[in-house]
Design a protein around this motif. Sequence first.
Motif, short mmCIF file in Angstrom:
data_model
loop_
_atom_site.label_atom_id
_atom_site.label_comp_id
_atom_site.label_asym_id
_atom_site.label_seq_id
_atom_site.Cartn_x
_atom_site.Cartn_y
_atom_site.Cartn_z
N VAL A 183 -59.15 10.34 8.67
CA VAL A 183 -59.95 9.39 9.08
C VAL A 183 -60.22 8.44 8.15
O VAL A 183 -60.02 8.68 6.99
CB VAL A 183 -61.32 10.12 9.69
N GLY A 184 -60.73 7.13 8.64
CA GLY A 184 -61.22 6.03 7.64
C GLY A 184 -62.70 6.53 7.28
O GLY A 184 -63.52 6.98 8.17
N ILE A 185 -63.38 6.12 6.24
CA ILE A 185 -64.39 6.70 5.82
C ILE A 185 -65.29 5.43 5.14
O ILE A 185 -64.77 4.79 4.39
CB ILE A 185 -64.64 7.67 4.81
N GLY A 186 -66.49 4.93 5.82
CA GLY A 186 -67.15 3.66 5.23
C GLY A 186 -68.59 4.36 4.71
O GLY A 186 -69.18 5.41 5.26
N TRP A 187 -68.90 3.95 3.48
CA TRP A 187 -70.12 4.20 2.93
C TRP A 187 -71.06 3.12 2.65
O TRP A 187 -70.56 2.17 2.22
CB TRP A 187 -70.03 5.03 1.37
N TRP A 188 -72.40 3.06 3.06
CA TRP A 188 -73.34 2.07 2.71
C TRP A 188 -74.50 2.70 2.16
O TRP A 188 -74.85 3.80 2.20
CB TRP A 188 -73.76 1.51 3.99
N ASN A 189 -75.20 1.77 1.15
CA ASN A 189 -76.48 2.35 0.61
C ASN A 189 -77.31 1.09 1.20
O ASN A 189 -77.23 0.07 1.06
CB ASN A 189 -76.42 2.28 -0.98
N CYS A 190 -78.53 1.89 1.73
CA CYS A 190 -79.59 0.84 2.41
C CYS A 190 -80.81 1.12 1.80
O CYS A 190 -81.12 2.12 1.03
CB CYS A 190 -79.56 1.24 3.69
N SER A 201 -86.88 -2.96 11.46
CA SER A 201 -87.50 -4.04 10.45
C SER A 201 -88.79 -4.62 11.19
O SER A 201 -89.90 -4.79 10.60
CB SER A 201 -86.44 -4.84 9.84
N LYS A 202 -88.20 -5.07 12.19
CA LYS A 202 -89.22 -5.96 13.01
C LYS A 202 -90.57 -5.12 13.39
O LYS A 202 -91.63 -5.51 13.14
CB LYS A 202 -88.82 -6.69 14.20
N GLU A 203 -90.32 -3.99 14.09
CA GLU A 203 -91.22 -3.07 14.52
C GLU A 203 -92.13 -2.64 13.49
O GLU A 203 -93.26 -2.58 13.52
CB GLU A 203 -90.56 -1.97 15.33
N GLU A 204 -91.72 -2.32 12.27
CA GLU A 204 -92.35 -1.69 11.07
C GLU A 204 -92.81 -2.55 9.99
O GLU A 204 -93.42 -2.26 9.14
CB GLU A 204 -91.65 -0.63 10.41
N ASN A 205 -92.23 -3.93 10.23
CA ASN A 205 -92.82 -4.95 9.12
C ASN A 205 -92.12 -4.65 7.77
O ASN A 205 -92.75 -4.27 6.96
CB ASN A 205 -94.14 -5.36 9.18
N VAL A 206 -90.93 -3.91 7.86
CA VAL A 206 -90.40 -3.09 6.63
C VAL A 206 -88.65 -3.71 6.74
O VAL A 206 -88.08 -3.31 7.27
CB VAL A 206 -90.33 -1.82 6.60
N PRO A 207 -88.59 -4.73 5.65
CA PRO A 207 -86.99 -5.26 5.80
C PRO A 207 -86.22 -3.92 5.50
O PRO A 207 -86.53 -2.98 4.55
CB PRO A 207 -87.07 -6.08 4.66
N ILE A 208 -85.08 -3.79 5.78
CA ILE A 208 -84.00 -2.58 5.51
C ILE A 208 -82.80 -3.47 5.15
O ILE A 208 -82.01 -4.37 5.95
CB ILE A 208 -83.69 -1.94 6.76
N GLU A 209 -82.52 -3.49 4.01
CA GLU A 209 -81.06 -3.91 3.52
C GLU A 209 -79.98 -3.12 2.90
O GLU A 209 -80.21 -2.12 2.40
CB GLU A 209 -81.44 -4.98 2.38
N CYS A 210 -78.68 -3.19 3.48
CA CYS A 210 -77.50 -2.38 3.13
C CYS A 210 -76.52 -3.18 2.52
O CYS A 210 -76.31 -4.42 2.83
CB CYS A 210 -77.15 -1.94 4.44
N LYS A 211 -76.05 -2.37 1.59
CA LYS A 211 -74.90 -2.96 0.73
C LYS A 211 -73.59 -1.84 0.95
O LYS A 211 -73.83 -0.63 1.08
CB LYS A 211 -75.35 -2.72 -0.76
N ALA A 212 -72.45 -2.75 1.24
CA ALA A 212 -71.36 -1.57 1.50
C ALA A 212 -70.79 -1.18 0.08
O ALA A 212 -70.97 -2.03 -0.86
CB ALA A 212 -70.17 -2.69 2.20
N SER A 216 -78.66 6.74 2.34
CA SER A 216 -76.89 6.39 2.39
C SER A 216 -76.69 6.43 3.97
O SER A 216 -77.49 7.01 4.69
CB SER A 216 -76.05 7.66 1.65
N VAL A 217 -75.48 5.80 4.49
CA VAL A 217 -74.86 5.87 5.78
C VAL A 217 -73.32 6.10 5.60
O VAL A 217 -72.96 5.28 4.58
CB VAL A 217 -75.27 4.49 6.86
N GLU A 218 -73.21 7.15 6.23
CA GLU A 218 -71.69 7.43 6.36
C GLU A 218 -70.99 7.34 7.70
O GLU A 218 -71.54 7.92 8.32
CB GLU A 218 -70.98 8.59 5.56
N LEU A 219 -69.91 6.62 7.74
CA LEU A 219 -69.30 6.60 9.08
C LEU A 219 -67.82 7.10 9.26
O LEU A 219 -67.25 6.56 8.02
CB LEU A 219 -69.34 5.42 9.87
N ARG A 220 -67.25 7.57 9.92
CA ARG A 220 -65.93 8.14 9.97
C ARG A 220 -65.27 8.24 11.22
O ARG A 220 -65.70 8.57 12.39
CB ARG A 220 -65.86 9.48 9.43
N ASP A 221 -64.12 7.45 11.23
CA ASP A 221 -63.24 7.80 12.45
C ASP A 221 -61.63 7.25 12.14
O ASP A 221 -61.53 6.69 11.10
CB ASP A 221 -63.76 6.52 13.58
#
Length: 451
Positions: A249-256, A348-359, A322-327
Amino acid sequence: MRAFLLALAVCLATALPALSQSSSAAAKNAHGPAQVSSAFHVQGARLRQTLEHLSTFGRNPDGGVTRLGFSAADMAARQYVMGLMRDAGLTVRVDPAGNIFGYRAGTEKLPALLFGSHIDSVPHGGNFDGDVGSLSAIEVIRALNDHKIKTRHPLEVVIWTNEEGFHFRVGVFGSSAAAGTLDSSVLNRRDDQGLTLADWLRKYGQNPADIAKAKIAPGAVAAYVELHIEQGAVLDRAKIPIGVVEGIVGIGWWNCVATGFANHAGTTPMDQRRDALVAASKAVLAVRQAVRAVPGRQVGTVGIMKVEPGAPNIIPGRAEFSVELRDLDAAKVHRIWSDIQKRFAQISKEENVPIECKALDFDEPAKANPLVQQTIRDAARSAGLAYLDMPSGAGHDAQNAARFAPMGMIFVPSRNGISHSPLEFTPWPDVTNGAEVLYRSILLLDQRLNH
Ligand code: HGY
Ligand code: MN
Ligand code: MN
């Protein structure tokens, strides 16, 4: 993992020409116990003794290990393994990414057959992930020495650096450098002790400025084979001793980071909060929903959540996760990530909390080479061992090796499919079976490949 069962094919039907060591009593029943019909060459007891010794480096009281890539425990274990390589007569060198290579000359001017794995672990990991393939590779060399066998191709055992990638959040680090796909900016990442990855490479005796020199040119290696524990329950449930990997599988990691506003938990009314943890919690569910929204075997995980300031009476102002995805399909991973980002924007809109992610990292999926796969099947059959073709849901250095060489992987069962846990266990006879199939695969590839 259960879904993987659907994709399995029991592949015992097609036999290639018999091997010199092969026995007519090759396994006919994929569900039967291993019928060992010809003498094994590797020594299971000797291999076990080295695996048990390796398990003392970074051992935890609960029985597993924490031997992160780039740590004191890893450094000590590497010394032990390099000693084993030298004792087996290998010429040891370490490349600028810290990958350890042990070389045995061949009789012809051919590129090397490369095989090995990793010895670093996840935090609170087990004693089989990576270790089995690494020390079996050295056992293969000892067995060849015992039998006074010379190969046409040079043989090279490899121990890759920081495969798990927990430290510095860069998985399959060493093999990425070997494949030439490493983003060198990761060398500036800093750990909790304030050390950069480059600092750690210096501790490992390397010059980080030379990292590009770790690249292995396509054609420089005749084939790459990695023995590994399955880490899932397919082989264990089916009682089949050997898995032949079709692809990884390919694996992606993000930090949010969800950024809210830390405030008094008693005086701030419920409708006036900007709670970072509430937003992050919705994000965790959104990851699951997005992954499940399309058919297939893809998986997604949030494995880290850090909440600040972290007190019962303060509304969380910041949540980092963290977010990890695999396929097996990289494009699918990217499509699901796009969907997740849309869902995060809505949260983010619903909670008025920005969520920013970086690969942080992306390890491309890879297919095993058909000739190497067939060779592994033939090797298993010659040893009287039933086998199954299967995908790998775990990531491996082999997926990087596929960029510079024909690649194949051998799996052995993991009891109850448990891995990345101190409870990880592969019965010793299964470890020996895997090492023997590796031994036979290397000798067959030596016969079959002329480059
Ligand atoms: O995380 C993985 O799949 C592997 O065990 N490194
Ligand atoms: Mn692992
Ligand atoms: Mn591993």
